[in-house]
Design an enzyme around this catalytic site. Structure first.
Site, PDB file in Angstrom:
ATOM      1  N   MET A 128       1.057  -1.545   0.258  1.00 32.84           N
ATOM      2  CA  MET A 128      -0.051   0.335  -0.234  1.00 32.84           C
ATOM      3  C   MET A 128       0.698   0.691  -0.008  1.00 32.84           C
ATOM      4  O   MET A 128       1.913   1.295   1.209  1.00 32.84           O
ATOM      5  CB  MET A 128      -0.467   0.003   1.043  1.00 32.84           C
ATOM      6  CG  MET A 128      -1.942   1.202   1.556  1.00 32.84           C
ATOM      7  SD  MET A 128      -2.845   1.767   2.260  1.00 32.84           S
ATOM      8  CE  MET A 128      -1.766   1.634   3.776  1.00 32.84           C
ATOM      9  N   ASN A 129       0.367   2.433  -0.545  1.00 35.03           N
ATOM     10  CA  ASN A 129       1.459   3.982  -0.990  1.00 35.03           C
ATOM     11  C   ASN A 129       0.281   4.581  -0.144  1.00 35.03           C
ATOM     12  O   ASN A 129      -0.520   5.038  -0.052  1.00 35.03           O
ATOM     13  CB  ASN A 129       2.590   3.684  -1.690  1.00 35.03           C
ATOM     14  CG  ASN A 129       1.684   3.432  -3.507  1.00 35.03           C
ATOM     15  OD1 ASN A 129       1.450   2.615  -3.521  1.00 35.03           O
ATOM     16  ND2 ASN A 129       2.083   4.944  -4.129  1.00 35.03           N
ATOM     17  N   ASP A 130       0.157   5.566  -1.477  1.00 34.89           N
ATOM     18  CA  ASP A 130      -0.215   7.291  -1.279  1.00 34.89           C
ATOM     19  C   ASP A 130      -2.300   6.719  -0.872  1.00 34.89           C
ATOM     20  O   ASP A 130      -2.598   5.539  -1.630  1.00 34.89           O
ATOM     21  CB  ASP A 130      -0.724   7.896  -2.424  1.00 34.89           C
ATOM     22  CG  ASP A 130       1.013   8.003  -3.672  1.00 34.89           C
ATOM     23  OD1 ASP A 130       1.479   7.122  -2.593  1.00 34.89           O
ATOM     24  OD2 ASP A 130       1.375   8.871  -4.431  1.00 34.89           O
ATOM     25  N   ASP A 132      -2.062  13.255 -10.045  1.00 34.67           N
ATOM     26  CA  ASP A 132      -2.226  13.373  -8.886  1.00 34.67           C
ATOM     27  C   ASP A 132      -2.969  14.303  -9.072  1.00 34.67           C
ATOM     28  O   ASP A 132      -2.962  15.034  -8.286  1.00 34.67           O
ATOM     29  CB  ASP A 132      -1.397  13.685  -7.693  1.00 34.67           C
ATOM     30  CG  ASP A 132       0.074  12.359  -8.341  1.00 34.67           C
ATOM     31  OD1 ASP A 132      -0.170  11.357  -8.911  1.00 34.67           O
ATOM     32  OD2 ASP A 132       0.992  12.320  -7.525  1.00 34.67           O
ATOM     33  N   GLU A 180       4.750  16.161  -6.607  1.00 39.90           N
ATOM     34  CA  GLU A 180       3.310  14.885  -6.763  1.00 39.90           C
ATOM     35  C   GLU A 180       2.165  15.612  -6.033  1.00 39.90           C
ATOM     36  O   GLU A 180       2.412  16.173  -4.757  1.00 39.90           O
ATOM     37  CB  GLU A 180       3.862  13.658  -6.411  1.00 39.90           C
ATOM     38  CG  GLU A 180       5.365  13.384  -6.713  1.00 39.90           C
ATOM     39  CD  GLU A 180       5.884  11.805  -6.839  1.00 39.90           C
ATOM     40  OE1 GLU A 180       5.467  10.675  -7.994  1.00 39.90           O
ATOM     41  OE2 GLU A 180       6.204  11.929  -5.779  1.00 39.90           O
TER      42      GLU A 180
END
Length: 569
Positions: A51-53, A179, A233
């Site tokens: 999992m990230n952002d 993004d 980002e």
């Protein structure tokens, strides 16, 4: 599904947080292990894999929704889809099917970061970055299939996708175009949103407007930009009240309102405060010296790609942020079968000075507190270490306040000590000082071979003033070998607190492998990931308060709670 099946992944597309260019073969098999000592008890993380952002958290029909970048096959970055979980309290979470899968030519190489927006009539919409067959980053729309479903289990991608794509006319770098933010409705009746970009090293928040949320027109100038600041980002843009701590809907403008522009760059979340002019479509920082990359950060440790949302049920602005693993050997993630978690959701508001934000764990986390240990006013003698007993030291919440009766022993801050992280590295917890270091030793072994230190030092400045340094020292957090497999960086921040007039407050949340600290009632936050060995885990974990300075300090408040485990399925 798509042109190819995506449920038998062979390749991972890797980059700093999931944008794919580099290609290599990888196994989709996760190695299960009974050794899950570093999984957290009350921080959000999926049951397994990468999992990230965070992606566009929101509240809909009384249910909180959390979307996130997720690899459903492996504990490494790649195969990114939108994971989805729901909650009634932002603490206990129920997993839902992924909201977005890689299924179309415009997102075949990944459904990457984006945001949610509640349109007129509170209709949710997702705008996200997809990577197409040509490795171009394009912006796409998805909406719920059934608006009557409070859990929003199914999402449908727009037939008009991609809504925005780089081309020879707009001359946008198709590798640095991603993004999209939550959109806001301007007084002219048009929606606005920002997409992160860079051109020749200049960080840019490209601005778009739309009447119908489908046809987007690029505004001639960016909302904000800054030379030599790199790729921006995961931008975020939202209003804050200048007269109240309540949060504001993203479309609120007018008197008593300032705006926050945040960008993620070089593994750090920077923000700047200023004025948004809706007529000119421009954001102007209050202080150029505090612009992106120059001034304040959400967190001075391991915390990235954060996203805020307006909680209309409680009138709060709340943020989520990705806390990555501190491992250099990525095979460790595969062995554990999971990687990445989210920091505790934070309430955000503007400090009364108007110069910076304050952040604090949401109040709901306090439902997990139990068995409080309360100590009255005490003196912490110079050179002393004292255990805080009666607390489950692997899963705890501590609030403590310090003060010094005299500041005469404060060390001189050298003129070239302008980087707080470097100062904390030089002046770690084991280095004796005048006023400090004093604070907490967490996830510590009984023989003090392992510990993570969170502490303050007070320095004397050139102008008869005092400077407070807040540090999170991971240098002795683990005896794991080889040591090079783990990142044990020391973090630091200068805390905007006057120790003559104010106490030095510290709140630290400990959860097995994460240590989140909030100094000065939320003026500075430092998050760390640490991995103690078996001499400082489970029942062998200890919690201490310490003072390695030459002068005693007073503890005016000390309350510690053991924390229950949240229900995160």
């Amino acid at each position: 599904m798509g042109y190819f099946s995506v449920w038998l992944p062979i390749f991972l597309f890797i980059s700093i947080h999931g944008y794919g260019i580099q290609l290599f073969e990888a196994s989709s098999r996760v190695i299960e292990t009974p050794d899950q000592i570093y999984r957290t008890g009350f921080h959000f993380q999926p049951a397994k894999y990468w999992m990230n952002d965070p992606n566009g958290p929101m509240i809909y029909m009384g249910i909180y929704h959390f979307f996130y970048q997720y690899n459903p096959y492996d504990a490494q970055a790649g195969n990114i889809v939108w994971g989805h979980s729901t909650s009634s309290d932002l603490i206990n979470w129920t997993p839902q099917p992924p909201a977005l899968l890689r299924s179309e030519p415009y997102d075949f190489k990944g459904c990457f970061s984006g945001s949610t927006t509640l349109l007129s009539g509170t209709k949710p919409a997702i705008i996200y970055t997809g990577v197409d067959f040509s490795d171009r980053q394009v912006q796409n729309l998805a909406v719920p299939k059934n608006l009557a479903d409070p859990f929003l289990v199914e999402w449908v991608k727009s037939p008009y996708n991609p809504l925005i794509a780089p081309n020879s006319v707009n001359k946008i770098d198709d590798q640095n175009f991603r993004d999209p933010t939550t959109a806001w409705l301007n007084p002219d009746g048009y929606w606005r949103m920002v997409v992160g970009n860079q051109q020749n090293g200049t960080g840019i928040g490209l601005l778009y407007r739309s009447k119908n949320f489908i046809d987007w027109i690029q505004v001639e100038h960016p909302l904000h930009s800054l030379e030599n600041s790199g790729m921006w980002e995961c931008p975020d843009f939202f209003p804050v009240s200048t007269i109240s701590q309540i949060g504001l809907d993203t479309s609120i403008m007018g008197p008593n309102v300032k705006h926050v522009f945040k960008a993620s760059e070089a593994n750090t979340d920077y923000y700047t405060i200023g004025i948004y002019n809706p007529n000119e479509d421009i954001f102007i920082p209050d202080n150029d010296s505090l612009d992106i990359g120059l001034g304040f950060r959400y967190d001075y440790g391991k915390f990235y790609a954060s996203k805020t949302f307006f909680d209309s049920a409680t009138n709060r602005r709340i943020s989520f942020g990705w806390v990555n693993e501190s491992v250099n050997n990525l095979e460790i993630n595969s062995i554990r079968g999971w990687a990445g978690l989210q920091g505790i959701p934070r309430r955000i508001w503007l400090h009364k000075s108007g110069n910076q934000l304050l952040q604090w764990p949401i109040v709901e986390i306090e439902k997990l507190r139990m068995n409080p240990v309360v100590e009255g006013t005490t003196v912490l003698m110079a050179g002393s270490v004292r255990e805080i007993s009666g607390v489950t030291a692997t899963q705890a919440d501590i609030e403590i306040s310090f003060s010094a009766r005299t500041l005469e022993n404060a060390e001189k801050l050298e003129a070239n000590w302008t980087n707080p992280q470097e100062v904390c590295s030089i002046k770690g917890a084991s280095v004796k000082g005048g006023l400090g270091p004093f604070g907490l030793l967490v996830l510590a072994s009984d023989d003090m071979q392992e510990y993570t230190a969170v502490f303050f030092r007070i320095f004397k400045g050139d102008n008869n003033n005092f400077i407070v340094l807040m540090c999170s020292d991971q240098s002795r957090s683990s005896l794991h070998l080889p040591s090079s497999d783990y990142d044990k960086t020391t973090y630091g921040a200068f805390l905007n607190v006057d120790p003559v007039q104010e106490k030095l407050s510290l709140r630290t949340l400990i959860d097995h492998s994460i240590v989140e600290s909030f100094g000065g009632e939320g003026k500075a936050c430092i998050t760390a990931r640490v991995y103690p060995t078996n001499i400082a885990i489970d029942g062998r974990t200890h919690l201490y308060v310490f003072n390695n300075g030459s002068q005693s300090v007073d503890i005016s408040k000390l309350t510690a709670w053991s924390m229950k485990t949240a229900q995160i399925n």
